[in-house]
Design a protein around this motif. Structure first.
Motif, PDB file in Angstrom:
ATOM      1  N   GLY A  69      -1.859   6.347  17.536  1.00 25.65           N
ATOM      2  CA  GLY A  69      -1.453   5.346  18.678  1.00 25.65           C
ATOM      3  C   GLY A  69      -2.518   4.272  18.888  1.00 25.65           C
ATOM      4  O   GLY A  69      -2.083   2.915  19.082  1.00 25.65           O
ATOM      5  N   PHE A  70      -3.801   4.484  18.661  1.00 30.41           N
ATOM      6  CA  PHE A  70      -4.949   3.471  18.711  1.00 30.41           C
ATOM      7  C   PHE A  70      -4.823   2.401  17.810  1.00 30.41           C
ATOM      8  O   PHE A  70      -4.807   1.411  18.137  1.00 30.41           O
ATOM      9  N   ILE A  71      -4.375   2.810  16.410  1.00 31.09           N
ATOM     10  CA  ILE A  71      -4.272   1.625  15.292  1.00 31.09           C
ATOM     11  C   ILE A  71      -2.866   0.980  15.409  1.00 31.09           C
ATOM     12  O   ILE A  71      -2.812  -0.214  15.287  1.00 31.09           O
ATOM     13  N   ALA A  72      -1.896   1.795  15.711  1.00 36.59           N
ATOM     14  CA  ALA A  72      -0.602   1.378  15.722  1.00 36.59           C
ATOM     15  C   ALA A  72      -0.307   0.237  16.872  1.00 36.59           C
ATOM     16  O   ALA A  72       0.180  -0.806  16.643  1.00 36.59           O
ATOM     17  N   MET A 121       0.162   5.368   7.450  1.00 38.36           N
ATOM     18  CA  MET A 121      -0.744   6.472   8.104  1.00 38.36           C
ATOM     19  C   MET A 121      -0.008   7.790   7.928  1.00 38.36           C
ATOM     20  O   MET A 121      -0.689   8.991   7.905  1.00 38.36           O
ATOM     21  N   GLY A 122       1.307   7.885   7.682  1.00 32.49           N
ATOM     22  CA  GLY A 122       2.301   9.210   7.465  1.00 32.49           C
ATOM     23  C   GLY A 122       2.638   9.727   8.917  1.00 32.49           C
ATOM     24  O   GLY A 122       3.126  10.926   8.996  1.00 32.49           O
ATOM     25  N   ALA A 123       2.480   8.796  10.068  1.00 28.03           N
ATOM     26  CA  ALA A 123       2.811   9.215  11.270  1.00 28.03           C
ATOM     27  C   ALA A 123       3.936   8.815  11.574  1.00 28.03           C
ATOM     28  O   ALA A 123       4.715   9.152  12.777  1.00 28.03           O
ATOM     29  N   TYR A 124       4.933   7.884  11.042  1.00 28.77           N
ATOM     30  CA  TYR A 124       6.083   7.357  11.441  1.00 28.77           C
ATOM     31  C   TYR A 124       7.155   8.470  11.675  1.00 28.77           C
ATOM     32  O   TYR A 124       7.821   8.435  12.830  1.00 28.77           O
ATOM     33  N   THR A 125       7.288   9.430  10.729  1.00 26.03           N
ATOM     34  CA  THR A 125       8.178  10.356  11.062  1.00 26.03           C
ATOM     35  C   THR A 125       8.129  11.317  11.829  1.00 26.03           C
ATOM     36  O   THR A 125       8.959  11.650  12.798  1.00 26.03           O
ATOM     37  N   THR A 126       6.719  11.728  12.124  1.00 28.31           N
ATOM     38  CA  THR A 126       6.262  12.325  13.275  1.00 28.31           C
ATOM     39  C   THR A 126       6.482  11.703  14.715  1.00 28.31           C
ATOM     40  O   THR A 126       7.116  12.368  15.499  1.00 28.31           O
ATOM     41  N   VAL A 127       6.239  10.514  14.787  1.00 26.98           N
ATOM     42  CA  VAL A 127       6.588  10.103  16.129  1.00 26.98           C
ATOM     43  C   VAL A 127       7.745   9.666  16.326  1.00 26.98           C
ATOM     44  O   VAL A 127       8.516   9.972  17.522  1.00 26.98           O
ATOM     45  N   ILE A 128       8.578   9.198  15.440  1.00 29.36           N
ATOM     46  CA  ILE A 128       9.997   9.078  15.605  1.00 29.36           C
ATOM     47  C   ILE A 128      10.812  10.679  16.028  1.00 29.36           C
ATOM     48  O   ILE A 128      11.642  10.509  16.694  1.00 29.36           O
ATOM     49  N   GLY A 129      10.308  11.379  15.255  1.00 31.69           N
ATOM     50  CA  GLY A 129      10.874  12.764  15.763  1.00 31.69           C
ATOM     51  C   GLY A 129      10.590  13.228  17.081  1.00 31.69           C
ATOM     52  O   GLY A 129      11.261  13.886  17.369  1.00 31.69           O
ATOM     53  N   ALA A 143       0.825  -1.221   0.149  1.00 33.02           N
ATOM     54  CA  ALA A 143       0.112   0.010   0.056  1.00 33.02           C
ATOM     55  C   ALA A 143       0.760   1.336  -0.052  1.00 33.02           C
ATOM     56  O   ALA A 143       2.067   1.218   0.689  1.00 33.02           O
ATOM     57  N   GLU A 144       0.442   2.395  -0.500  1.00 31.30           N
ATOM     58  CA  GLU A 144       1.155   3.411  -0.841  1.00 31.30           C
ATOM     59  C   GLU A 144       0.919   4.543   0.553  1.00 31.30           C
ATOM     60  O   GLU A 144      -0.238   4.587   0.934  1.00 31.30           O
ATOM     61  N   PRO A 145       2.020   4.762   1.293  1.00 33.14           N
ATOM     62  CA  PRO A 145       1.678   5.741   2.466  1.00 33.14           C
ATOM     63  C   PRO A 145       1.050   6.971   2.280  1.00 33.14           C
ATOM     64  O   PRO A 145       1.115   7.501   0.914  1.00 33.14           O
ATOM     65  N   ILE A 146       0.253   7.350   3.004  1.00 33.27           N
ATOM     66  CA  ILE A 146      -0.399   8.825   2.903  1.00 33.27           C
ATOM     67  C   ILE A 146       0.367  10.037   3.540  1.00 33.27           C
ATOM     68  O   ILE A 146       1.412   9.553   4.013  1.00 33.27           O
ATOM     69  N   GLY A 147      -0.019  11.130   3.577  1.00 28.85           N
ATOM     70  CA  GLY A 147       0.896  12.418   4.092  1.00 28.85           C
ATOM     71  C   GLY A 147       0.979  12.234   5.663  1.00 28.85           C
ATOM     72  O   GLY A 147       0.428  11.315   6.070  1.00 28.85           O
ATOM     73  N   SER A 148       1.473  13.211   6.243  1.00 29.90           N
ATOM     74  CA  SER A 148       1.942  13.079   7.679  1.00 29.90           C
ATOM     75  C   SER A 148       1.064  14.379   8.390  1.00 29.90           C
ATOM     76  O   SER A 148       1.886  15.236   8.551  1.00 29.90           O
ATOM     77  N   PRO A 149      -0.137  14.102   8.715  1.00 29.01           N
ATOM     78  CA  PRO A 149      -0.743  15.246   9.844  1.00 29.01           C
ATOM     79  C   PRO A 149      -0.186  15.349  10.916  1.00 29.01           C
ATOM     80  O   PRO A 149       0.438  14.464  11.634  1.00 29.01           O
ATOM     81  N   ASP A 150      -0.227  16.456  11.574  1.00 28.10           N
ATOM     82  CA  ASP A 150       0.448  16.665  13.034  1.00 28.10           C
ATOM     83  C   ASP A 150      -0.639  16.865  14.193  1.00 28.10           C
ATOM     84  O   ASP A 150      -0.354  17.222  15.048  1.00 28.10           O
ATOM     85  N   SER A 151      -2.076  16.980  13.824  1.00 24.47           N
ATOM     86  CA  SER A 151      -2.840  17.216  14.612  1.00 24.47           C
ATOM     87  C   SER A 151      -2.922  16.192  16.008  1.00 24.47           C
ATOM     88  O   SER A 151      -2.540  14.865  15.892  1.00 24.47           O
ATOM     89  N   ILE A 152      -3.280  16.678  16.962  1.00 25.76           N
ATOM     90  CA  ILE A 152      -3.315  16.196  18.202  1.00 25.76           C
ATOM     91  C   ILE A 152      -4.446  14.940  18.175  1.00 25.76           C
ATOM     92  O   ILE A 152      -3.970  13.667  18.428  1.00 25.76           O
ATOM     93  N   GLY A 203       3.296 -10.447  13.205  1.00 23.44           N
ATOM     94  CA  GLY A 203       3.398 -10.291  11.883  1.00 23.44           C
ATOM     95  C   GLY A 203       2.867  -9.174  11.132  1.00 23.44           C
ATOM     96  O   GLY A 203       3.248  -8.301  10.060  1.00 23.44           O
ATOM     97  N   ILE A 204       2.215  -8.017  11.991  1.00 28.61           N
ATOM     98  CA  ILE A 204       1.761  -6.767  11.517  1.00 28.61           C
ATOM     99  C   ILE A 204       2.733  -5.866  12.177  1.00 28.61           C
ATOM    100  O   ILE A 204       2.642  -5.853  13.507  1.00 28.61           O
ATOM    101  N   SER A 205       3.505  -5.033  11.417  1.00 26.16           N
ATOM    102  CA  SER A 205       4.204  -4.073  12.147  1.00 26.16           C
ATOM    103  C   SER A 205       3.598  -2.772  12.453  1.00 26.16           C
ATOM    104  O   SER A 205       3.052  -2.090  11.574  1.00 26.16           O
ATOM    105  N   GLY A 206       3.544  -2.417  13.727  1.00 22.64           N
ATOM    106  CA  GLY A 206       3.043  -1.004  14.326  1.00 22.64           C
ATOM    107  C   GLY A 206       3.825  -0.005  13.564  1.00 22.64           C
ATOM    108  O   GLY A 206       3.258   1.214  13.320  1.00 22.64           O
ATOM    109  N   ALA A 207       5.116  -0.002  13.507  1.00 26.43           N
ATOM    110  CA  ALA A 207       5.651   1.053  12.709  1.00 26.43           C
ATOM    111  C   ALA A 207       5.596   1.159  11.335  1.00 26.43           C
ATOM    112  O   ALA A 207       5.599   2.342  10.748  1.00 26.43           O
ATOM    113  N   PHE A 208       5.198   0.076  10.615  1.00 26.66           N
ATOM    114  CA  PHE A 208       4.966   0.050   9.341  1.00 26.66           C
ATOM    115  C   PHE A 208       3.407   0.832   9.215  1.00 26.66           C
ATOM    116  O   PHE A 208       3.279   1.395   8.147  1.00 26.66           O
TER     117      PHE A 208
END
Length: 326
Positions: A163-166, A184-192, A147-156, A174-179
Protein backbone atom coordinates in the motif's frame (compact mmCIF):
# COMPACT_ATOMS: atom_id res chain seq x y z
CA UNK A 1 -8.95 26.65 -1.31
CA UNK A 2 -11.62 27.06 -4.02
CA UNK A 3 -15.30 27.45 -3.18
CA UNK A 4 -17.47 24.90 -4.98
CA UNK A 5 -21.17 24.17 -5.36
CA UNK A 6 -22.83 20.74 -5.36
CA UNK A 7 -22.49 20.26 -9.13
CA UNK A 8 -18.78 21.04 -9.00
CA UNK A 9 -18.28 18.46 -6.24
CA UNK A 10 -20.11 15.93 -8.41
CA UNK A 11 -17.55 16.66 -11.13
CA UNK A 12 -14.77 16.03 -8.60
CA UNK A 13 -16.38 12.69 -7.76
CA UNK A 14 -16.58 11.88 -11.48
CA UNK A 15 -12.86 12.55 -11.76
CA UNK A 16 -12.36 10.23 -8.79
CA UNK A 17 -14.33 7.55 -10.64
CA UNK A 18 -11.97 7.96 -13.61
CA UNK A 19 -8.92 7.83 -11.34
CA UNK A 20 -10.16 4.66 -9.65
CA UNK A 21 -10.85 3.00 -13.00
CA UNK A 22 -7.35 3.87 -14.20
CA UNK A 23 -5.73 2.64 -10.99
CA UNK A 24 -7.30 -0.81 -11.39
CA UNK A 25 -5.50 -1.32 -14.73
CA UNK A 26 -1.80 -2.29 -14.64
CA UNK A 27 -0.08 0.29 -16.83
CA UNK A 28 -2.42 3.26 -16.36
CA UNK A 29 -2.00 5.88 -13.62
CA UNK A 30 -4.75 7.60 -11.68
CA UNK A 31 -2.27 10.42 -11.21
CA UNK A 32 -2.38 11.00 -14.96
CA UNK A 33 -6.16 11.42 -14.81
CA UNK A 34 -5.81 13.82 -11.86
CA UNK A 35 -3.26 15.91 -13.73
CA UNK A 36 -5.08 16.25 -17.02
CA UNK A 37 -8.41 16.93 -15.29
CA UNK A 38 -6.93 19.91 -13.47
CA UNK A 39 -6.96 18.71 -9.84
CA UNK A 40 -3.45 17.30 -9.39
CA UNK A 41 -1.77 20.22 -7.65
CA UNK A 42 -4.81 20.81 -5.43
CA UNK A 43 -4.76 17.12 -4.46
CA UNK A 44 -1.07 17.19 -3.55
CA UNK A 45 -1.37 20.51 -1.68
CA UNK A 46 -4.46 19.39 0.26
CA UNK A 47 -2.83 16.14 1.37
CA UNK A 48 0.38 17.99 2.25
CA UNK A 49 -1.52 20.44 4.47
CA UNK A 50 -3.26 17.74 6.50
CA UNK A 51 -1.94 17.65 10.06
CA UNK A 52 -3.05 17.51 13.71
CA UNK A 53 -3.85 21.22 13.54
CA UNK A 54 -7.28 20.06 12.35
CA UNK A 55 -8.20 19.19 15.94
CA UNK A 56 -6.97 22.55 17.28
CA UNK A 57 -9.17 24.45 14.82
CA UNK A 58 -12.07 22.09 15.59
CA UNK A 59 -11.71 22.81 19.31
CA UNK A 60 -11.43 26.60 18.91
CA UNK A 61 -13.65 27.38 15.92
CA UNK A 62 -15.79 24.28 15.39
CA UNK A 63 -15.80 21.21 13.16
CA UNK A 64 -17.22 23.04 10.13
CA UNK A 65 -14.41 25.60 10.14
CA UNK A 66 -11.74 22.89 10.46
CA UNK A 67 -13.35 20.85 7.68
CA UNK A 68 -13.41 23.85 5.35
CA UNK A 69 -9.88 25.00 6.27
CA UNK A 70 -8.39 21.62 5.30
CA UNK A 71 -10.47 21.31 2.09
CA UNK A 72 -11.86 17.97 3.23
CA UNK A 73 -14.98 18.23 1.06
CA UNK A 74 -12.65 18.00 -1.95
CA UNK A 75 -10.91 14.89 -0.58
CA UNK A 76 -14.21 13.27 0.39
CA UNK A 77 -15.73 13.85 -3.05
CA UNK A 78 -12.59 12.68 -4.87
CA UNK A 79 -11.81 9.57 -2.86
CA UNK A 80 -15.47 8.56 -2.71
CA UNK A 81 -15.32 8.39 -6.49
CA UNK A 82 -12.04 6.46 -6.40
CA UNK A 83 -13.41 3.92 -3.90
CA UNK A 84 -16.72 3.45 -5.70
CA UNK A 85 -14.90 2.99 -8.98
CA UNK A 86 -12.45 0.42 -7.66
CA UNK A 87 -15.16 -1.61 -5.94
CA UNK A 88 -17.60 -1.50 -8.85
CA UNK A 89 -15.31 -1.51 -11.89
CA UNK A 90 -12.59 -3.95 -10.88
CA UNK A 91 -14.50 -6.89 -12.34
CA UNK A 92 -15.66 -4.96 -15.42
CA UNK A 93 -12.21 -3.71 -16.37
CA UNK A 94 -10.72 -7.14 -15.76
CA UNK A 95 -13.41 -8.59 -18.06
CA UNK A 96 -12.80 -5.97 -20.77
CA UNK A 97 -9.08 -6.61 -20.67
CA UNK A 98 -9.72 -10.33 -21.06
CA UNK A 99 -12.13 -10.12 -24.02
CA UNK A 100 -11.28 -6.78 -25.68
CA UNK A 101 -7.61 -6.17 -24.80
CA UNK A 102 -6.56 -4.42 -28.01
CA UNK A 103 -9.42 -1.91 -27.87
CA UNK A 104 -8.86 -1.17 -24.17
CA UNK A 105 -5.09 -0.80 -24.39
CA UNK A 106 -5.42 1.31 -27.56
CA UNK A 107 -7.79 3.66 -25.74
CA UNK A 108 -5.33 4.08 -22.89
CA UNK A 109 -2.43 4.44 -25.32
CA UNK A 110 -4.18 7.37 -27.03
CA UNK A 111 -5.06 8.86 -23.66
CA UNK A 112 -1.45 8.75 -22.45
CA UNK A 113 -0.12 10.18 -25.74
CA UNK A 114 -2.41 13.18 -25.28
CA UNK A 115 -1.40 13.39 -21.61
CA UNK A 116 2.28 13.56 -22.59
CA UNK A 117 1.56 16.49 -24.89
CA UNK A 118 -0.62 18.18 -22.26
CA UNK A 119 1.95 17.90 -19.45
CA UNK A 120 4.98 18.54 -21.66
CA UNK A 121 3.65 21.79 -23.10
CA UNK A 122 3.40 23.21 -19.58
CA UNK A 123 7.19 23.15 -19.21
CA UNK A 124 7.96 26.84 -19.56
CA UNK A 125 11.75 26.67 -19.82
CA UNK A 126 13.79 23.86 -21.37
CA UNK A 127 17.19 23.81 -19.65
CA UNK A 128 19.80 21.05 -19.82
CA UNK A 129 18.83 19.70 -16.39
CA UNK A 130 15.17 19.56 -17.47
CA UNK A 131 16.05 17.62 -20.63
CA UNK A 132 18.23 15.22 -18.62
CA UNK A 133 15.43 14.71 -16.09
CA UNK A 134 13.04 13.88 -18.95
CA UNK A 135 15.46 11.33 -20.44
CA UNK A 136 16.32 9.68 -17.11
CA UNK A 137 12.66 9.43 -16.09
CA UNK A 138 11.79 7.92 -19.47
CA UNK A 139 14.50 5.27 -19.17
CA UNK A 140 13.59 4.41 -15.56
CA UNK A 141 9.90 4.15 -16.40
CA UNK A 142 10.64 1.91 -19.38
CA UNK A 143 12.85 -0.34 -17.23
CA UNK A 144 9.97 -0.70 -14.75
CA UNK A 145 7.68 -1.89 -17.57
CA UNK A 146 10.08 -4.66 -18.60
CA UNK A 147 10.98 -5.76 -15.09
CA UNK A 148 10.01 -9.30 -14.17
CA UNK A 149 7.37 -9.50 -11.40
CA UNK A 150 8.18 -11.33 -8.19
CA UNK A 151 6.09 -13.84 -6.22
CA UNK A 152 3.00 -12.99 -4.14
CA UNK A 153 3.53 -13.07 -0.36
CA UNK A 154 0.44 -12.73 1.84
CA UNK A 155 1.81 -11.32 5.11
CA UNK A 156 0.22 -8.31 6.81
CA UNK A 157 3.49 -6.39 6.72
CA UNK A 158 3.80 -6.99 3.00
CA UNK A 159 0.28 -5.63 2.45
CA UNK A 160 1.27 -2.50 4.38
CA UNK A 161 4.44 -2.12 2.29
CA UNK A 162 2.47 -2.74 -0.92
CA UNK A 163 0.00 0.00 0.00
CA UNK A 164 2.84 2.38 0.88
CA UNK A 165 4.65 1.91 -2.43
CA UNK A 166 1.59 1.56 -4.67
CA UNK A 167 0.00 4.83 -3.54
CA UNK A 168 3.19 6.71 -4.40
CA UNK A 169 3.01 5.27 -7.90
CA UNK A 170 -0.71 5.95 -8.17
CA UNK A 171 -0.32 9.69 -7.58
CA UNK A 172 2.55 10.00 -10.05
CA UNK A 173 1.31 10.61 -13.61
CA UNK A 174 2.66 7.88 -15.85
CA UNK A 175 3.45 5.35 -13.12
CA UNK A 176 0.77 2.74 -12.56
CA UNK A 177 0.11 1.74 -8.96
CA UNK A 178 -1.58 -1.44 -10.17
CA UNK A 179 1.48 -2.31 -12.24
CA UNK A 180 3.77 -1.70 -9.24
CA UNK A 181 1.55 -4.09 -7.29
CA UNK A 182 1.96 -6.59 -10.11
CA UNK A 183 5.73 -6.21 -10.01
CA UNK A 184 5.69 -6.76 -6.25
CA UNK A 185 3.47 -9.81 -6.66
CA UNK A 186 0.61 -8.20 -4.73
CA UNK A 187 -1.80 -7.35 -7.57
CA UNK A 188 -3.57 -10.73 -7.50
CA UNK A 189 -3.81 -10.58 -3.71
CA UNK A 190 -5.30 -7.07 -3.62
CA UNK A 191 -7.79 -7.70 -6.44
CA UNK A 192 -8.72 -10.96 -4.70
CA UNK A 193 -9.39 -9.10 -1.44
CA UNK A 194 -11.63 -6.58 -3.23
CA UNK A 195 -13.50 -9.40 -4.96
CA UNK A 196 -13.95 -11.22 -1.64
CA UNK A 197 -15.35 -8.07 -0.07
CA UNK A 198 -17.92 -7.56 -2.84
CA UNK A 199 -18.87 -11.25 -2.63
CA UNK A 200 -19.15 -11.04 1.15
CA UNK A 201 -21.42 -8.01 0.91
CA UNK A 202 -23.62 -9.63 -1.75
CA UNK A 203 -23.97 -12.87 0.27
CA UNK A 204 -24.00 -11.16 3.71
CA UNK A 205 -21.08 -13.38 4.77
CA UNK A 206 -19.88 -11.58 7.93
CA UNK A 207 -16.64 -13.55 8.32
CA UNK A 208 -15.66 -12.91 4.70
CA UNK A 209 -16.46 -9.20 5.03
CA UNK A 210 -14.47 -8.81 8.27
CA UNK A 211 -11.48 -10.70 6.87
CA UNK A 212 -11.46 -8.59 3.71
CA UNK A 213 -11.98 -5.30 5.55
CA UNK A 214 -9.11 -6.11 7.92
CA UNK A 215 -6.69 -6.66 5.03
CA UNK A 216 -7.95 -3.58 3.20
CA UNK A 217 -7.39 -1.48 6.35
CA UNK A 218 -3.77 -2.67 6.55
CA UNK A 219 -3.23 -1.90 2.87
CA UNK A 220 -5.02 1.44 3.31
CA UNK A 221 -2.88 2.38 6.32
CA UNK A 222 0.25 1.83 4.26
CA UNK A 223 -1.27 3.93 1.48
CA UNK A 224 -2.11 6.79 3.88
CA UNK A 225 1.42 6.85 5.31
CA UNK A 226 2.97 6.76 1.83
CA UNK A 227 0.59 9.41 0.52
CA UNK A 228 1.27 11.80 3.40
CA UNK A 229 5.05 11.42 3.28
CA UNK A 230 5.41 11.60 -0.51
CA UNK A 231 2.97 14.49 -0.89
CA UNK A 232 5.45 16.65 1.04
CA UNK A 233 8.13 15.90 -1.54
CA UNK A 234 5.82 16.55 -4.49
CA UNK A 235 4.45 19.73 -2.95
CA UNK A 236 7.97 21.10 -2.45
CA UNK A 237 9.02 20.14 -5.98
CA UNK A 238 5.99 21.83 -7.53
CA UNK A 239 6.71 25.01 -5.59
CA UNK A 240 10.45 25.21 -6.21
CA UNK A 241 11.24 23.10 -9.29
CA UNK A 242 8.02 22.92 -11.30
CA UNK A 243 9.68 22.59 -14.72
CA UNK A 244 11.87 19.80 -13.40
CA UNK A 245 9.01 17.78 -11.91
CA UNK A 246 6.90 18.31 -15.05
CA UNK A 247 9.80 16.92 -17.11
CA UNK A 248 10.05 13.89 -14.80
CA UNK A 249 6.30 13.25 -14.99
CA UNK A 250 6.39 13.56 -18.79
CA UNK A 251 9.27 11.11 -18.92
CA UNK A 252 7.41 8.65 -16.70
CA UNK A 253 4.47 8.69 -19.12
CA UNK A 254 6.71 8.28 -22.20
CA UNK A 255 8.40 5.23 -20.67
CA UNK A 256 5.06 3.78 -19.58
CA UNK A 257 3.86 3.64 -23.21
CA UNK A 258 5.68 0.33 -23.58
CA UNK A 259 3.42 -1.25 -20.95
CA UNK A 260 0.18 -0.14 -22.62
CA UNK A 261 1.19 -0.90 -26.22
CA UNK A 262 -1.81 -2.88 -27.56
CA UNK A 263 0.08 -5.74 -29.22
CA UNK A 264 1.92 -8.10 -26.91
CA UNK A 265 3.60 -11.47 -27.02
CA UNK A 266 3.08 -13.48 -23.84
CA UNK A 267 6.33 -14.91 -22.51
CA UNK A 268 4.99 -16.32 -19.27
CA UNK A 269 1.61 -16.88 -17.56
CA UNK A 270 0.47 -16.65 -13.92
CA UNK A 271 -2.58 -17.79 -11.94
CA UNK A 272 -5.04 -15.08 -10.86
CA UNK A 273 -7.24 -15.13 -7.73
CA UNK A 274 -9.71 -17.40 -9.57
CA UNK A 275 -6.88 -19.87 -10.34
CA UNK A 276 -7.05 -19.00 -14.04
CA UNK A 277 -4.01 -18.50 -16.28
CA UNK A 278 -3.43 -14.86 -17.25
CA UNK A 279 -0.43 -13.14 -18.90
CA UNK A 280 2.44 -12.57 -16.44
CA UNK A 281 5.42 -11.52 -18.53
CA UNK A 282 4.93 -9.89 -21.95
CA UNK A 283 6.84 -7.94 -24.56
CA UNK A 284 5.64 -5.40 -27.12
CA UNK A 285 5.58 -6.47 -30.77
CA UNK A 286 4.46 -5.00 -34.10
CA UNK A 287 0.84 -5.62 -35.21
CA UNK A 288 1.98 -7.85 -38.10
CA UNK A 289 3.75 -10.15 -35.61
CA UNK A 290 0.70 -10.47 -33.36
CA UNK A 291 -0.64 -14.00 -32.86
CA UNK A 292 -4.24 -13.48 -33.94
CA UNK A 293 -6.28 -10.68 -35.46
CA UNK A 294 -4.36 -7.42 -34.78
CA UNK A 295 -7.55 -5.33 -35.26
CA UNK A 296 -5.49 -2.37 -36.45
CA UNK A 297 -8.47 -0.25 -37.56
CA UNK A 298 -10.24 -0.82 -34.24
CA UNK A 299 -7.03 0.01 -32.37
CA UNK A 300 -6.58 3.28 -34.26
CA UNK A 301 -10.21 4.24 -33.63
CA UNK A 302 -9.98 3.66 -29.88
CA UNK A 303 -6.59 5.38 -29.67
CA UNK A 304 -8.18 8.46 -31.27
CA UNK A 305 -11.09 8.26 -28.82
CA UNK A 306 -8.63 8.07 -25.94
CA UNK A 307 -6.67 11.01 -27.32
CA UNK A 308 -9.80 13.14 -27.71
CA UNK A 309 -10.98 12.22 -24.20
CA UNK A 310 -8.22 14.42 -22.80
CA UNK A 311 -9.78 17.50 -24.35
CA UNK A 312 -13.16 16.63 -22.79
CA UNK A 313 -11.50 16.28 -19.38
CA UNK A 314 -9.84 19.65 -19.87
CA UNK A 315 -13.20 21.31 -20.63
CA UNK A 316 -14.88 19.99 -17.48
CA UNK A 317 -11.94 20.84 -15.22
CA UNK A 318 -12.66 23.56 -12.68
CA UNK A 319 -9.30 25.08 -13.57
CA UNK A 320 -6.78 23.80 -16.10
CA UNK A 321 -3.73 25.87 -15.32
CA UNK A 322 -4.22 26.76 -11.65
CA UNK A 323 -6.84 24.55 -9.96
CA UNK A 324 -6.11 25.94 -6.48
CA UNK A 325 -7.82 29.20 -7.33
CA UNK A 326 -11.55 29.69 -7.56
Amino acid sequence: MPQRNFIQYLLITAKGLAMGAADVVPGVSGGTIAFISGIYEELITTIHNLDLGFFKIWKKEGFSKAWKHYNLSFLLALFSGVLISILSLAKLITWLLEFYPIAVWSFFFGLVIASILYVGKQISKWRLVVVLALIIATVLSYLVTIAEPIGSPDSIWFLFLAGFIAIIAMILPGISGAFILLLMGAYTTVIGIITQLTEGISTLDTSLILNSVGKILVFGLGAIVGLKLFSKVLNWLFKHHKNLILAVLTGFMIGALNKIWPWKEVLQYRLNHAREEVPFLERSILPQNFDGNPQVILAIAFAIIGFLTIFLLERVAVKKQNPTES
